[in-house]
Every structure is written in C-alpha cells, then in structure tokens.
Design an enzyme around this catalytic site. Structure first.
Site, PDB file in Angstrom:
ATOM      1  N   GLU A 150      15.082 -10.387   2.474  1.00 47.49           N
ATOM      2  CA  GLU A 150      13.686  -9.370   2.014  1.00 47.49           C
ATOM      3  C   GLU A 150      12.686 -10.357   2.219  1.00 47.49           C
ATOM      4  O   GLU A 150      12.479 -11.527   1.757  1.00 47.49           O
ATOM      5  CB  GLU A 150      14.102  -9.148   0.495  1.00 47.49           C
ATOM      6  CG  GLU A 150      12.831  -8.779  -0.351  1.00 47.49           C
ATOM      7  CD  GLU A 150      12.472  -7.566   0.485  1.00 47.49           C
ATOM      8  OE1 GLU A 150      11.071  -7.373   0.494  1.00 47.49           O
ATOM      9  OE2 GLU A 150      13.138  -6.512   0.948  1.00 47.49           O
ATOM     10  N   GLY A 159      12.996  12.470  -4.846  1.00 46.84           N
ATOM     11  CA  GLY A 159      13.821  13.454  -5.149  1.00 46.84           C
ATOM     12  C   GLY A 159      14.901  13.381  -4.370  1.00 46.84           C
ATOM     13  O   GLY A 159      14.947  13.438  -3.077  1.00 46.84           O
ATOM     14  N   ARG A 203      11.769   5.234  -8.331  1.00 42.66           N
ATOM     15  CA  ARG A 203      12.446   4.731  -7.212  1.00 42.66           C
ATOM     16  C   ARG A 203      12.981   3.189  -7.720  1.00 42.66           C
ATOM     17  O   ARG A 203      13.790   2.597  -7.265  1.00 42.66           O
ATOM     18  CB  ARG A 203      11.498   4.371  -6.243  1.00 42.66           C
ATOM     19  CG  ARG A 203      11.660   3.725  -4.942  1.00 42.66           C
ATOM     20  CD  ARG A 203      10.458   3.637  -3.873  1.00 42.66           C
ATOM     21  NE  ARG A 203      10.249   4.913  -3.238  1.00 42.66           N
ATOM     22  CZ  ARG A 203      10.893   5.410  -1.977  1.00 42.66           C
ATOM     23  NH1 ARG A 203      11.894   4.437  -1.380  1.00 42.66           N
ATOM     24  NH2 ARG A 203      10.900   6.875  -1.597  1.00 42.66           N
ATOM     25  N   ARG A 233       8.379   1.171  25.307  1.00 41.38           N
ATOM     26  CA  ARG A 233       7.360   0.424  24.783  1.00 41.38           C
ATOM     27  C   ARG A 233       6.450   1.219  23.963  1.00 41.38           C
ATOM     28  O   ARG A 233       5.786   0.588  22.651  1.00 41.38           O
ATOM     29  CB  ARG A 233       6.701  -0.720  25.617  1.00 41.38           C
ATOM     30  CG  ARG A 233       7.671  -1.745  26.289  1.00 41.38           C
ATOM     31  CD  ARG A 233       6.848  -2.696  26.997  1.00 41.38           C
ATOM     32  NE  ARG A 233       7.700  -3.750  27.681  1.00 41.38           N
ATOM     33  CZ  ARG A 233       8.138  -3.758  28.868  1.00 41.38           C
ATOM     34  NH1 ARG A 233       7.883  -2.545  29.833  1.00 41.38           N
ATOM     35  NH2 ARG A 233       9.021  -4.702  29.169  1.00 41.38           N
ATOM     36  N   ASP A 263      13.295   4.077   7.275  1.00 43.93           N
ATOM     37  CA  ASP A 263      12.084   4.126   8.282  1.00 43.93           C
ATOM     38  C   ASP A 263      11.761   3.119   9.294  1.00 43.93           C
ATOM     39  O   ASP A 263      11.144   3.557  10.129  1.00 43.93           O
ATOM     40  CB  ASP A 263      10.937   3.713   6.946  1.00 43.93           C
ATOM     41  CG  ASP A 263      10.577   4.696   6.146  1.00 43.93           C
ATOM     42  OD1 ASP A 263      10.862   5.700   6.123  1.00 43.93           O
ATOM     43  OD2 ASP A 263       9.713   4.596   4.992  1.00 43.93           O
TER      44      ASP A 263
END
Length: 444
Positions: free
Chosen positions: A38, A51, A112, A196, A328
């Site tokens: 992390e 949600g 979260r 790229r 993500d």
C-alpha cells in the site's frame, strides 16, 4: 512436496477494496504467497459510501464475505425485488417523484471505510501487508521473477504482479508501455501509439461534492425526510444529488454532482481531491426541492470534499504476460452505476479463483491471466458504457427543459435497464466460463 507443481508469490500493489478482496480470496490457498503493498502510510480507503446490488452480494457470498457486509447495513437484505432508488425531479421548489428503480434485496449502502476495515481484519497473518510502499517501477529478471522498486528505495520480488493501484496506476502504465514496445518491434507503430495513449486518464466532465451528514442532524430539521426510508436521487439539468443511509443509519451519504459536458475527454488541471465549501454547494442547488434544501442546510459546518471524476479509455486487455490490473487501474469509470467497487470485487473473485486452481502454476500464469482478461474485460467495458449513459439520463442530457412526466419516466426506465444488467444478473456463469476455458486450454 516433490513432484507437485509449484505455486507462486503474488504481489498486489494497492490496498483498497479491490486489492484486499483479492488478497483475502488468494489467502485461502495455502500454497500461494500473497504480499500487499500500500502506498499510503496506513491501510485506509478514501471516499464515504458505496452502494452494492444483488450481483455483488452473490460474489461476496461466494467469497465468504456476505455476513461482513450485512453487519454494516441498516436492514437484512432478501432476494425480493424491492425499490432500490427513488427518483425525484429536484430542480424546482415543488419537486415531485418520477419513479423508482428496483433490484433484488435493494441497494446495500455501506460506509466504504467500514467495509475496508472488515476486509483488512479478515486477512490471515500469513498474508503479508506493507505500508508506505509506493511502486516506482518493476523489471523482469532472468529467472522470470519480477523485481519491484518502491519510491522509498526498498525492493521486493514476486512471480505474478497485480496492479490494484487505482486510476493513476503505475502497474498499468508499465504494462501498456511493455505491450507497446512489443508491437513496435514488429513495426506496428500505430498500434503502439494507441496503447500508449491509453495510459493517462481523462476528465469525465463530472465534479462530485461529498459529505457525511449525521442522521440526527437531518432528523431534527426534517424527521419525515424521504432518505430515511430509501435512497433518493434528485435530478436536474447537469446537476443532481443522491443521498442514502450508511453506518447502520448513523449517517447520510450525500453526493452532489456538477456536470460540464463540454469538458469531457479533456485533461483536468489541478488537484483531483480538494476541500470544498458547503456554501458553494448550497448556491449550486438554490431554489431546488425542499428535501434538497433540508439536506444542504445540514452541510454548513461539515467536512466536504470535491472529487474530480477522471476515467480511463477502454483498455484492450487487463493482463500482459504475468502482470494484470483490476478495479480502477483497469476500468476507472463514472459513478452513475455505483459500480466501481462492485466491479473491482468481481475482478478479484474471478482472478483469485483462476490463480487458486491446481492448473495455475508459474509456467501457466501468463495463460491464466489471459483468461481473466478475456472474461472480465468485455463485462467491465459494458459497465463503463452503461454508467456513462446513466449519467446522461440523470443530468437530463437526453430531454429538453419542458420534458413531460412520461419523458422523465422514460429516464427511470433507461436507468432500470442498466441496473438490471449490472446488478440483477449473476456472475456465476462468468466464473463457470473462466473455469471451462482454463480446463480446455491448460489440459489440451
């Protein structure tokens, strides 16, 4: 044991919800070593509420995490199809309901950070975790292992590298650069340039303003407020607000959206997350529905943040060699399906099951990650698309200023269709297809 296929060490860069879900799932296999790196100085997750819908609940059930979620809810979800979000035309003083979207079990609103903490607590001690480890880059060694280099000067090794390091993913950048170099070596310059071009995120045109409203504060102002009975989305032209309960009803997750359609696809100059002035948000929604006014009135001395919503263009693959990305890092999207975290957990489930299979070894890792990519890339890409369409619905991009009630109800119908696709289907057939591909391709 001698004669048995060796397993491997997996490095997961990024300790958010997707990374920790993968770490938890992989740690069930005693022959897989798992290291989580992390970048921050402590494990925590940014943002307020998320949600979750029925499809993700089934994924969590398969992972053995369903009860961890249920303990954080204000209700016990069932499989009954019930309203999950109510929609109101909110951009006028006398706002009115225009319909509701339905889902099995409703919308499970979760804080979260609380869910993130629950995941962290479920990691066994054999799963090693490290903080203040921001990846700077990696190289593949002659023995086929990766050497990871972190910004603090430390290094580590692994057999398989997973980037769960968010929209600014270093793993994605390096992975696409390596893929581009490979096709460039074959004189496919256009394809290399295209790869790229996918590295850097683009501005979606959306700004969000987030705050947690103490439920007690709203109750004093408006004890019968609609948000106490169901999530509510208040709609208007290029502006809207969603609010729902989290933390077993102690807080209202408040998210306001400000949309600038002409800026979609540009690069946003400035910080992506900053403190926000509640007065600005109050002025942004001045003259709206009374329920909106009551919510905004509660913001006056609360901490509020502004988030710049950046997204990724569609990646053609989520894995290259023995490197893969999820969440993500692979498919950062707009928040209009509420599906970012859900998709990250689904990525983690499929990937963990594939890597935990007896046929997955150091020698077959590239094929295994390729199967993960082929299963998850088209599904996540469709969710990205439908989330963008939902944003157009919610911001009245597809109707005029004098839209009739029936036209507004068509918006809800369109949103319902997307919810059915993203939240009401079952991911189990996708898992079955992944396992069938694994068996077919690794036993041929």
């Amino acid at each position: 044991m001698s004669g048995q296929p060796s397993k491997f060490r997996v490095a997961i860069c990024g300790g958010g919800i997707g990374g920790l879900t993968l770490a938890f799932a992989l740690s069930k296999s005693s022959d897989i070593c798992v290291d989580v790196y992390e970048a921050a100085s402590q494990f925590t997750d940014v943002g307020a509420g998320i949600g979750l819908l029925w499809r993700t609940r089934q994924v969590l059930k398969n992972l053995g995490l369903e009860e961890d979620i249920i303990r954080l809810l204000t209700f016990t979800p069932s499989d009954d199809r019930v309203p999950c979000i109510h929609y109101r035309k909110g951009d006028q003083p006398d706002g009115y309901p225009i319909g509701a979207a339905f889902s099995r079990g409703g919308l499970m609103g979760v804080h979260r950070a609380e869910f993130h903490a629950a995941l962290l607590n479920r990691l066994p001690s054999r799963c090693r975790t490290f903080t203040s480890r921001r990846l700077e880059g990696y190289t593949q060694q002659p023995d086929d292992q990766f050497q990871l280099k972190f910004q603090d000067g430390s290094t580590a090794t692994c057999d398989i590298l997973i980037g769960a390091d968010g929209i600014k993913s270093v793993v994605r950048k390096r992975m696409l650069q390596e893929a581009a170099a490979e096709v460039e070596a074959q004189s496919w310059d256009n394809q290399a340039a295209e790869l790229r071009s996918l590295i850097d995120p683009r501005f979606s045109g959306v700004l969000t303003y987030r705050a947690l409203i103490p439920a007690e504060r709203l109750s004093k102002i408006s004890p019968q407020h609609s948000v106490f009975s169901s999530p509510v989305h208040y709609l208007g032209k290029n502006k809207h607000i969603i609010a729902y309960q989290i933390s077993r009803g102690r807080f209202i997750n408040f998210v306001a959206f400000e949309v600038h359609p002409d800026e979609e696809g540009t690069h946003f100059g400035g910080a992506w997350v900053t403190d926000a002035d509640p007065t600005y948000v109050s002025n942004l929604f001045c003259g709206w529905d009374k329920e909106v006014g009551d919510l905004v009135q509660c913001l006056h001395d609360l901490k509020m943040t502004r988030w710049v919503v950046n997204v990724l263009a569609t990646l053609p693959f989520f894995a290259f060699g023995k490197v893969a990305v999820l969440g993500d890092a692979a498919h950062a999207m707009t928040p209009f399906q509420g599906a970012g975290a859900m998709q990250a957990m689904e990525d983690a489930w499929i990937l963990a099951e594939l890597l935990s299979h007896p046929l997955a070894t150091r020698d077959t890792a590239t094929q295994v990650l390729g199967i993960y990519s082929r299963i998850r890339q088209p599904i996540a890409t469709e969710v990205v698309r439908s989330s963008r369409v939902n944003g157009q619905h919610l911001g009245f991009r597809r109707i005029g200023p004098d839209a009739s009630l029936s036209q507004l109800q068509e918006i809800v119908k369109g949103i319902q269709e997307n919810i059915d696709q993203v939240g009401e289907t079952d991911a189990a057939p996708d898992m079955q297809r992944a396992m069938e591909l694994l068996q077919a391709e690794l036993t041929a």
